[in-house]
Write a protein that holds these residues in place. Structure first.
Motif, PDB file in Angstrom:
ATOM      1  N   ILE A  46       0.840  -1.206   0.000  1.00 35.16           N
ATOM      2  CA  ILE A  46       0.000   0.000   0.000  1.00 35.16           C
ATOM      3  C   ILE A  46       0.872   1.253   0.000  1.00 35.16           C
ATOM      4  O   ILE A  46       0.587   2.233  -0.701  1.00 35.16           O
ATOM      5  N   GLY A  47       1.935   1.235   0.790  1.00 30.19           N
ATOM      6  CA  GLY A  47       2.851   2.367   0.786  1.00 30.19           C
ATOM      7  C   GLY A  47       3.429   2.617  -0.594  1.00 30.19           C
ATOM      8  O   GLY A  47       3.560   3.775  -1.035  1.00 30.19           O
ATOM      9  N   ARG A  48       3.775   1.554  -1.294  1.00 27.00           N
ATOM     10  CA  ARG A  48       4.287   1.689  -2.655  1.00 27.00           C
ATOM     11  C   ARG A  48       3.231   2.287  -3.585  1.00 27.00           C
ATOM     12  O   ARG A  48       3.531   3.156  -4.408  1.00 27.00           O
ATOM     13  N   LEU A  49       1.965   1.849  -3.451  1.00 27.83           N
ATOM     14  CA  LEU A  49       0.894   2.393  -4.285  1.00 27.83           C
ATOM     15  C   LEU A  49       0.703   3.892  -4.016  1.00 27.83           C
ATOM     16  O   LEU A  49       0.514   4.687  -4.937  1.00 27.83           O
ATOM     17  N   TYR A  51       2.968   5.950  -2.870  1.00 22.83           N
ATOM     18  CA  TYR A  51       4.165   6.643  -3.348  1.00 22.83           C
ATOM     19  C   TYR A  51       4.141   6.781  -4.869  1.00 22.83           C
ATOM     20  O   TYR A  51       4.368   7.877  -5.410  1.00 22.83           O
ATOM     21  N   ASP A  52       3.826   5.700  -5.548  1.00 18.51           N
ATOM     22  CA  ASP A  52       3.848   5.724  -7.009  1.00 18.51           C
ATOM     23  C   ASP A  52       2.705   6.537  -7.603  1.00 18.51           C
ATOM     24  O   ASP A  52       2.798   7.011  -8.737  1.00 18.51           O
ATOM     25  N   SER A  53       1.592   6.661  -6.837  1.00 25.41           N
ATOM     26  CA  SER A  53       0.482   7.476  -7.329  1.00 25.41           C
ATOM     27  C   SER A  53       0.626   8.933  -6.891  1.00 25.41           C
ATOM     28  O   SER A  53      -0.282   9.726  -7.058  1.00 25.41           O
ATOM     29  N   LYS A  54       1.825   9.250  -6.319  1.00 26.16           N
ATOM     30  CA  LYS A  54       2.163  10.626  -5.913  1.00 26.16           C
ATOM     31  C   LYS A  54       1.156  11.198  -4.912  1.00 26.16           C
ATOM     32  O   LYS A  54       0.756  12.356  -5.005  1.00 26.16           O
ATOM     33  N   MET A  55       0.772  10.360  -3.946  1.00 28.99           N
ATOM     34  CA  MET A  55      -0.164  10.797  -2.917  1.00 28.99           C
ATOM     35  C   MET A  55       0.553  11.089  -1.603  1.00 28.99           C
ATOM     36  O   MET A  55      -0.045  11.092  -0.539  1.00 28.99           O
ATOM     37  N   ILE A  56       1.885  11.373  -1.670  1.00 28.94           N
ATOM     38  CA  ILE A  56       2.656  11.672  -0.473  1.00 28.94           C
ATOM     39  C   ILE A  56       3.172  13.104  -0.566  1.00 28.94           C
ATOM     40  O   ILE A  56       3.787  13.492  -1.575  1.00 28.94           O
ATOM     41  N   THR A 106      -5.845   7.848  -9.143  1.00 31.61           N
ATOM     42  CA  THR A 106      -5.062   7.942 -10.370  1.00 31.61           C
ATOM     43  C   THR A 106      -5.888   8.727 -11.382  1.00 31.61           C
ATOM     44  O   THR A 106      -6.976   9.208 -11.073  1.00 31.61           O
ATOM     45  N   GLU A 107      -5.380   8.827 -12.586  1.00 34.89           N
ATOM     46  CA  GLU A 107      -6.127   9.542 -13.618  1.00 34.89           C
ATOM     47  C   GLU A 107      -7.443   8.849 -13.955  1.00 34.89           C
ATOM     48  O   GLU A 107      -8.372   9.470 -14.450  1.00 34.89           O
ATOM     49  N   LEU A 229      -0.366  -4.636 -11.188  1.00 37.32           N
ATOM     50  CA  LEU A 229      -1.433  -4.536 -10.193  1.00 37.32           C
ATOM     51  C   LEU A 229      -2.286  -3.271 -10.360  1.00 37.32           C
ATOM     52  O   LEU A 229      -3.512  -3.353 -10.425  1.00 37.32           O
ATOM     53  N   LEU A 230      -1.656  -2.099 -10.423  1.00 39.21           N
ATOM     54  CA  LEU A 230      -2.433  -0.859 -10.466  1.00 39.21           C
ATOM     55  C   LEU A 230      -3.284  -0.760 -11.733  1.00 39.21           C
ATOM     56  O   LEU A 230      -4.468  -0.397 -11.650  1.00 39.21           O
ATOM     57  N   PRO A 231      -2.750  -1.077 -12.927  1.00 38.45           N
ATOM     58  CA  PRO A 231      -3.624  -1.067 -14.107  1.00 38.45           C
ATOM     59  C   PRO A 231      -4.813  -2.024 -13.979  1.00 38.45           C
ATOM     60  O   PRO A 231      -5.911  -1.729 -14.455  1.00 38.45           O
TER      61      PRO A 231
END
Length: 634
Positions: A46-49, A51-56, A106-107, A229-231
């Motif tokens: 979840i932390g990676r998601l 971070y990668d979705s720029k929510m930090i 995400t978008e 996973l995210l897609p």
């Protein structure tokens, strides 16, 4: 010449923000959970998601980097789990204890993710997180394969109605991204999934720590042709119109009556759609009416659909209150007071069949009793095991009866009207989550038969007010002796009585019961029902039972008419009761020859506010009997 408007960057920024908010508002929402065994990497994922979705935010990132170094993360890498594991105890132990909810977007879609604990003792927290989820990401450590907790969480997600499953085989970097390891785990999981009815799932090899197959395909797994996973989370189709297609249901949360000219029924629409003029039925009463207005804070609506909070005004003045259900008149839910259910026990104190609990379903709370479980489910083998009770994290099937009829639907059809929780009446702790399968046929076929001779008539014939004198106390306190004297004195006064003694009823009515906590509960429940029948006959009932639990004494009190239950605490200290030891029971208990003996290895919960308290170290049995009679007959 036309004047050129001044360049106003703040206006463009405002327009961009408005456009962003407008686009964001119409994105679909996916609620999902991450679950699995301990240390499978749920929080890291979840932390990676995030971070990668720029929510930090930058300050969060700086704090995260500092915490990662302080807590000894390998090298200079970021420990993404620290974004989610907020409790100090979680960070110290490296595990998740509570359910952590996080929002990101995400978008293409908005997400709410629940990071649920992996430890077996926190399975109850996982059930909480799964209760509102559309999808479950079940993580498996590639080094460990399918574990018992993996099976438990998979069974629960399926049981709770989650139909989208992602099998995320994590820590592939620690097994050299070996395809054979991944394929073997998927094969093992598929065999289990098929056995519990999970027809389909998506398996993805990932590394939450390294970022493989999280937001994009990884070069480390060229043999994997599936989505990252995210897609996949962005593309999963969650049919949010399904609830709108079902018949109208709205549990009433409160009755709005701001003035004499307005009366409305407020609630969240669970399913279906509604327009003014539609016919509705109020359950469980079955009364019908027509909707005249659909009121919201922003004004009246021409139509309302599932997921909206509204206030309904009806054409008729019918009885409707919190907990009742307003439904489509031509397609109402069922109404019953006995059900077969699946229970997930969530309390460290085991289920006591026969003990009354609060049952909360939708917006209604009723008193309910769980009967002896039909069976408990073995998570590893799926065998149905014989069970007399359920303990922490156990899953079993049991019948439940409620003290009144409630509107419901099977859980498979409606989470809102088929899912419930059980609450301990003494502690207010949530002890179980449950799912209704169906109403028992006998609940539809058995009806209360009205009789012409009432309990008031029985009492008038005897020229007395019915009552239950409930003597409770430790073994050896003197309950039976005092009860016997009370009955003799009342008989001399021409009162109609009956004495129910703890030992005597175990020779007949309760001869099949032992002395476990569950059997003690059933013992008192049966005695309470008998005492109730006797008060209906106009009798003064005297009982002498240890009745160690407050919950069961309160249960009997609730069976009676107000003021008819008189709790008499025969208050004798344990040391004094043990000194007397008329029957030699304490001696056997101390020697280990008598198990579950109250005061020794089984608890006694003294009354907190009894109507009468008798201290047998200060008065004789005769004086105690006189004190009880003076209270009963001033």
């Amino acid at each position: 010449m036309t004047d050129t408007p001044a360049y106003r960057p703040e206006a463009l920024i405002a327009e961009d923000i408005d456009a962003y908010l407008e686009a964001h508002q119409h994105k679909t929402m996916l609620r999902f959970i991450t679950c699995g065994s301990v240390d499978d990497g749920k929080s890291t994922l979840i932390g990676r998601l995030l971070y990668d979705s720029k929510m930090i935010f930058e300050d969060q990132l700086a704090a995260l980097e500092a915490d990662s170094k302080r807590l000894g993360t390998q090298g200079e890498a970021i420990d993404f789990a620290l974004l989610v594991d907020g409790l100090a105890a979680e960070r110290e132990q490296g595990i998740t204890i509570d359910v952590a909810y996080r929002f990101f977007a995400t978008e293409k879609r908005k997400f709410i993710v629940a990071d649920t604990p992996g430890h077996e003792q926190y399975t109850r927290n996982m059930v909480t997180g799964a209760s509102t989820a559309d999808l479950a990401v079940i993580l498996i450590d590639a080094r460990k394969g399918v574990l018992t907790q993996t099976r438990r969480h998979s069974y629960l997600t399926h049981l709770l109605g989650i139909r989208h499953i992602v099998l995320a085989v994590n820590k592939m970097d620690l097994v050299g991204y070996d395809q054979a390891v991944f394929d073997g785990i998927v094969a093992d999981y598929r065999a289990f999934a098929d056995s519990i009815g999970i027809g389909d799932f998506v398996a993805i090899p990932i590394s939450g720590f390294k970022g493989d197959n999280i937001t994009a395909a990884s070069a480390n797994t060229p043999w994997f042709a599936g989505p990252a996973l995210l897609p996949h989370l962005e593309s999963v189709e969650v049919d949010q119109t399904l609830d709108q297609a079902r018949p109208f249901r709205m549990p009433v949360q409160w009755v709005s009556r701001p003035n004499l000219d307005f009366r409305g029924f407020a609630g969240l629409i669970a399913s279906g759609m509604l327009r003014p003029g539609d016919a509705v039925r109020v359950l469980p009463s079955g009364r019908t009416s027509t909707v005249t207005r659909i009121v919201t804070f922003d004004g009246d609506l021409p139509q309302a659909v599932a997921g909206q909070s509204v206030t309904l005004c009806l054409a008729d003045e019918i009885d409707c209150s919190r907990g009742q259900v307003i439904a489509a008149a031509d397609a109402p839910p069922q109404v019953a007071d006995q059900f077969e259910t699946t229970l997930v026990w969530m309390d460290e104190t085991e289920l006591l069949p026969g003990r009354p609990y609060w049952l909360k379903i939708g917006t209604q709370t009723v008193s309910a009793t769980v009967l002896h479980p039909k069976y408990q489910i073995n998570i590893n083998t799926l065998d149905h095991l014989a069970a007399k009770t359920l303990d922490l994290n156990a899953i079993g099937v049991a019948n439940i009866t409620t003290d009144r009829e409630i509107a419901f639907e099977p859980y498979a059809d409606s989470r809102d009207l088929g899912g419930f929780i059980l609450i301990d009446k003494m502690t207010n702790a949530t002890v179980a989550a449950g799912m209704i399968h169906f109403a028992l046929r006998r609940s539809q076929n058995i009806h209360w038969q009205a009789t012409d001779i009432t309990r008031n008539h029985h009492a008038a014939l005897k020229n007395q007010k019915p009552a239950v004198l409930w003597l409770t106390g430790l073994s050896g306190a003197g309950k039976s002796t005092i009860a016997n004297i009370v009955e003799k004195k009342l008989a001399r006064m021409n009162r109609h009585t009956f004495l129910l003694d703890g030992d005597n009823v175990r020779h007949g009515l309760n001869k099949d019961l032992g002395f476990t906590d569950a059997d003690r509960v059933e013992n008192i429940r049966r005695v309470g029902e008998v005492a109730k029948l006797m008060t209906d006959a106009g009798l003064i009932v005297i009982t002498a039972f240890i009745s160690p639990f407050r919950a069961e004494r309160e249960m009997v009190r609730q069976m009676m008419q107000p003021g008819e239950f008189i709790e008499v605490h025969i208050d004798t200290p344990l040391a004094e009761a043990e000194r007397r030891d008329v029957k030699g029971l304490y001696k056997k208990a101390r020697a280990g020859q008598l198990k579950n003996f109250t005061g020794i290895d089984s608890p006694y919960e003294p009354p907190e506010a009894p109507e009468i308290r008798i201290d047998t170290t200060q008065m004789s049995a005769e004086d105690a009997a006189d004190a009880i009679i003076r209270w009963l007959i001033p």
